[in-house]
Design a protein around this motif. Structure first.
Motif, PDB file in Angstrom:
ATOM      1  N   VAL A 111       0.813 -11.835  -6.104  1.00 23.43           N
ATOM      2  CA  VAL A 111      -0.506 -10.520  -6.830  1.00 23.43           C
ATOM      3  C   VAL A 111      -1.759 -10.921  -6.714  1.00 23.43           C
ATOM      4  O   VAL A 111      -2.532 -10.116  -6.000  1.00 23.43           O
ATOM      5  CB  VAL A 111       0.142  -9.829  -7.850  1.00 23.43           C
ATOM      6  N   ASN A 112      -1.838 -12.544  -6.935  1.00 23.94           N
ATOM      7  CA  ASN A 112      -3.164 -12.555  -7.235  1.00 23.94           C
ATOM      8  C   ASN A 112      -3.956 -12.986  -6.044  1.00 23.94           C
ATOM      9  O   ASN A 112      -4.657 -12.661  -6.137  1.00 23.94           O
ATOM     10  CB  ASN A 112      -3.071 -13.810  -8.273  1.00 23.94           C
ATOM     11  N   GLU A 113      -3.004 -13.115  -5.226  1.00 20.92           N
ATOM     12  CA  GLU A 113      -3.635 -13.777  -3.686  1.00 20.92           C
ATOM     13  C   GLU A 113      -4.309 -13.016  -2.771  1.00 20.92           C
ATOM     14  O   GLU A 113      -5.278 -12.773  -2.278  1.00 20.92           O
ATOM     15  CB  GLU A 113      -2.955 -14.742  -3.132  1.00 20.92           C
ATOM     16  N   ILE A 114      -3.623 -11.632  -3.172  1.00 18.42           N
ATOM     17  CA  ILE A 114      -3.553 -10.320  -2.472  1.00 18.42           C
ATOM     18  C   ILE A 114      -4.088  -9.569  -2.661  1.00 18.42           C
ATOM     19  O   ILE A 114      -5.777  -9.113  -2.562  1.00 18.42           O
ATOM     20  CB  ILE A 114      -2.016  -9.478  -2.521  1.00 18.42           C
ATOM     21  N   GLN A 115      -4.826 -10.010  -4.469  1.00 18.58           N
ATOM     22  CA  GLN A 115      -6.065  -9.148  -5.234  1.00 18.58           C
ATOM     23  C   GLN A 115      -7.230  -9.538  -4.683  1.00 18.58           C
ATOM     24  O   GLN A 115      -8.723  -9.648  -4.412  1.00 18.58           O
ATOM     25  CB  GLN A 115      -5.854  -8.817  -6.768  1.00 18.58           C
ATOM     26  N   ARG A 116      -6.989 -10.909  -4.631  1.00 19.21           N
ATOM     27  CA  ARG A 116      -8.722 -11.749  -3.846  1.00 19.21           C
ATOM     28  C   ARG A 116      -9.151 -11.534  -2.798  1.00 19.21           C
ATOM     29  O   ARG A 116     -10.180 -11.423  -2.176  1.00 19.21           O
ATOM     30  CB  ARG A 116      -8.191 -13.643  -4.324  1.00 19.21           C
ATOM     31  N   VAL A 117      -7.785 -11.128  -1.554  1.00 19.48           N
ATOM     32  CA  VAL A 117      -8.108 -10.545  -0.445  1.00 19.48           C
ATOM     33  C   VAL A 117      -9.392  -9.355  -0.242  1.00 19.48           C
ATOM     34  O   VAL A 117     -10.353  -9.112   0.636  1.00 19.48           O
ATOM     35  CB  VAL A 117      -6.948 -10.732   0.232  1.00 19.48           C
ATOM     36  N   LEU A 118      -7.900  -8.855  -1.088  1.00 19.02           N
ATOM     37  CA  LEU A 118      -9.107  -6.887  -1.208  1.00 19.02           C
ATOM     38  C   LEU A 118     -10.648  -6.768  -1.671  1.00 19.02           C
ATOM     39  O   LEU A 118     -11.418  -6.125  -1.485  1.00 19.02           O
ATOM     40  CB  LEU A 118      -7.181  -6.297  -2.633  1.00 19.02           C
ATOM     41  N   LYS A 119     -10.385  -7.540  -2.700  1.00 16.24           N
ATOM     42  CA  LYS A 119     -11.600  -8.673  -3.429  1.00 16.24           C
ATOM     43  C   LYS A 119     -12.637  -8.616  -2.266  1.00 16.24           C
ATOM     44  O   LYS A 119     -13.841  -8.083  -1.920  1.00 16.24           O
ATOM     45  CB  LYS A 119     -11.602  -8.971  -4.394  1.00 16.24           C
ATOM     46  N   PHE A 120     -12.096  -9.143  -2.000  1.00 18.50           N
ATOM     47  CA  PHE A 120     -13.106  -9.765  -0.234  1.00 18.50           C
ATOM     48  C   PHE A 120     -13.718  -8.886   0.295  1.00 18.50           C
ATOM     49  O   PHE A 120     -14.476  -8.795   1.437  1.00 18.50           O
ATOM     50  CB  PHE A 120     -12.324 -11.299   0.154  1.00 18.50           C
ATOM     51  N   TYR A 121     -12.312  -8.240   1.001  1.00 17.06           N
ATOM     52  CA  TYR A 121     -12.797  -7.456   1.998  1.00 17.06           C
ATOM     53  C   TYR A 121     -13.486  -6.584   1.590  1.00 17.06           C
ATOM     54  O   TYR A 121     -15.160  -5.876   2.302  1.00 17.06           O
ATOM     55  CB  TYR A 121     -11.168  -6.757   2.284  1.00 17.06           C
ATOM     56  N   GLU A 122     -13.445  -5.793   0.500  1.00 19.87           N
ATOM     57  CA  GLU A 122     -14.341  -4.924  -0.031  1.00 19.87           C
ATOM     58  C   GLU A 122     -15.703  -5.123  -0.208  1.00 19.87           C
ATOM     59  O   GLU A 122     -16.276  -4.821   0.212  1.00 19.87           O
ATOM     60  CB  GLU A 122     -14.229  -4.418  -1.617  1.00 19.87           C
ATOM     61  N   ASN A 123     -15.727  -6.462  -0.248  1.00 14.50           N
ATOM     62  CA  ASN A 123     -17.439  -7.213  -1.056  1.00 14.50           C
ATOM     63  C   ASN A 123     -18.130  -7.618   0.976  1.00 14.50           C
ATOM     64  O   ASN A 123     -19.586  -7.155   0.986  1.00 14.50           O
ATOM     65  CB  ASN A 123     -17.895  -8.220  -1.518  1.00 14.50           C
ATOM     66  N   GLY A 162     -16.462  -3.419   3.080  1.00 15.29           N
ATOM     67  CA  GLY A 162     -16.012  -2.663   2.187  1.00 15.29           C
ATOM     68  C   GLY A 162     -15.063  -1.460   2.787  1.00 15.29           C
ATOM     69  O   GLY A 162     -14.968  -1.576   3.495  1.00 15.29           O
ATOM     70  N   GLY A 163     -14.844  -0.319   1.705  1.00 13.78           N
ATOM     71  CA  GLY A 163     -13.398   0.340   1.682  1.00 13.78           C
ATOM     72  C   GLY A 163     -12.171  -0.265   1.090  1.00 13.78           C
ATOM     73  O   GLY A 163     -12.926  -2.068   1.087  1.00 13.78           O
ATOM     74  N   GLN A 164     -11.140  -0.186   1.747  1.00 12.14           N
ATOM     75  CA  GLN A 164     -10.120  -0.557   0.855  1.00 12.14           C
ATOM     76  C   GLN A 164      -9.264  -1.311   1.603  1.00 12.14           C
ATOM     77  O   GLN A 164      -9.243  -0.288   3.031  1.00 12.14           O
ATOM     78  CB  GLN A 164      -9.329   0.181   0.157  1.00 12.14           C
ATOM     79  N   ILE A 165      -7.568  -1.850   2.072  1.00 13.04           N
ATOM     80  CA  ILE A 165      -6.600  -2.300   2.772  1.00 13.04           C
ATOM     81  C   ILE A 165      -5.653  -1.528   2.010  1.00 13.04           C
ATOM     82  O   ILE A 165      -5.329  -1.856   0.886  1.00 13.04           O
ATOM     83  CB  ILE A 165      -6.475  -3.224   3.169  1.00 13.04           C
ATOM     84  N   ASN A 166      -4.917  -0.620   2.755  1.00 15.13           N
ATOM     85  CA  ASN A 166      -3.959   0.218   2.409  1.00 15.13           C
ATOM     86  C   ASN A 166      -2.367   0.156   3.195  1.00 15.13           C
ATOM     87  O   ASN A 166      -1.657   0.561   2.450  1.00 15.13           O
ATOM     88  CB  ASN A 166      -4.178   1.518   2.663  1.00 15.13           C
ATOM     89  N   ASN A 167      -2.235  -1.505   4.147  1.00 11.73           N
ATOM     90  CA  ASN A 167      -1.406  -0.937   5.415  1.00 11.73           C
ATOM     91  C   ASN A 167      -1.217  -2.709   4.458  1.00 11.73           C
ATOM     92  O   ASN A 167      -1.767  -3.810   4.874  1.00 11.73           O
ATOM     93  CB  ASN A 167      -1.672  -0.902   6.090  1.00 11.73           C
ATOM     94  N   LEU A 168       0.460  -3.258   4.669  1.00 13.23           N
ATOM     95  CA  LEU A 168       0.113  -5.116   4.676  1.00 13.23           C
ATOM     96  C   LEU A 168       1.533  -5.021   5.432  1.00 13.23           C
ATOM     97  O   LEU A 168       2.667  -4.073   5.634  1.00 13.23           O
ATOM     98  CB  LEU A 168       0.863  -4.724   3.435  1.00 13.23           C
ATOM     99  N   LEU A 169       1.158  -6.725   6.476  1.00 19.94           N
ATOM    100  CA  LEU A 169       2.827  -6.527   7.139  1.00 19.94           C
ATOM    101  C   LEU A 169       2.685  -7.865   6.788  1.00 19.94           C
ATOM    102  O   LEU A 169       2.570  -8.774   6.507  1.00 19.94           O
ATOM    103  CB  LEU A 169       1.867  -6.800   9.101  1.00 19.94           C
ATOM    104  N   LEU A 170       4.439  -8.034   6.739  1.00 16.87           N
ATOM    105  CA  LEU A 170       4.935  -8.795   5.968  1.00 16.87           C
ATOM    106  C   LEU A 170       6.253  -9.846   7.042  1.00 16.87           C
ATOM    107  O   LEU A 170       6.877  -8.600   7.628  1.00 16.87           O
ATOM    108  CB  LEU A 170       6.154  -8.190   4.592  1.00 16.87           C
TER     109      LEU A 170
END
Length: 218
Positions: free
Chosen positions: A182-194, A197-205
């Motif tokens: 959870v913490n690392e996904i949030q970190r990646v999402l924050k990096f992407y947004e900064n 810009g925008g959000q990521i709504n898809n994840l491949l596992l």
């Protein structure tokens, strides 16, 4: 070398036949950086990219192998070309290449799982669209790889080795495992947004086990 010779014998009955291979080395051996170049650099792109690789290299550039590829454009102070650079220590590559050569293989390229899996997802993945952004989460034997695919290009890698998760305990609880994902996904999402810009709504596992548990965590 013996293991590679055994592999060679399974592929070809001719012991002296040279077999071309792409070698995939663990993510923790490879450093990846994204950098920008002005549009005017397009005329001398090779030279400009090589110069920037020298400037941003996180390891001694003289003792490393590096390469780059265009991944798109970014509008900041005028349009910029976005370039992905990768670096690895020469010693690691040379040792592996020597072993492969001794076993009858010819190394044509070396990359890390982040590149391999992202390319596979982009070219063959079900419902992977070039216009969308994805996190590709790989749960591997040496750690967790959080990779970003954007507009049909691999553009970011964040690797978390298992040692940083469980320390010297050699094991971790499901609760700790959940928190790190959870913490690392949030970190990646924050990096992407900064950065983009925008959000990521898809994840491949990509995971050899615990697929249901990881899916619930995500």
């Amino acid at each position: 070398i013996n293991a590679l010779k055994e592999l060679h014998s399974q592929i070809s009955k001719k012991s002296k036949e040279k077999i071309s291979v792409i070698v995939t080395l663990p993510d923790d051996n490879v450093y990846i950086e994204v950098f920008g170049l002005p549009q005017v650099a397009g005329a001398n792109l090779e030279e400009a990219a090589h110069l920037n690789l020298q400037m941003i290299s996180p390891i001694d550039f003289n003792n490393s192998y590096s390469d780059w590829q265009l991944i798109g454009e970014k509008i900041v102070d005028g349009n910029q070309l976005e370039v992905l650079g990768a670096f690895i220590q020469k010693e690691i590559v040379d040792d592996f290449e020597y072993c492969f050569k001794e076993a009858g293989f010819v190394v044509v390229a070396i990359e890390c799982p982040a590149f391999s899996l992202s390319r596979l997802a982009i070219e063959e993945g079900a419902n992977v669209e070039n216009k969308d952004a994805y996190i590709l989460l790989q749960i591997g034997t040496n750690g967790l790889g959080f990779n970003v695919i954007r507009r049909g290009n691999f553009c970011f890698n964040h690797f978390v080795p298992w040692q940083s998760v469980y320390g010297e305990k050699r094991e971790t609880s499901l609760a700790d495992f959940k928190n790190i994902i959870v913490n690392e996904i949030q970190r990646v999402l924050k990096f992407y947004e900064n950065h983009w810009g925008g959000q990521i709504n898809n994840l491949l596992l990509v995971s050899p086990r615990l697929n249901q548990e990881v899916s619930q965590i995500i």
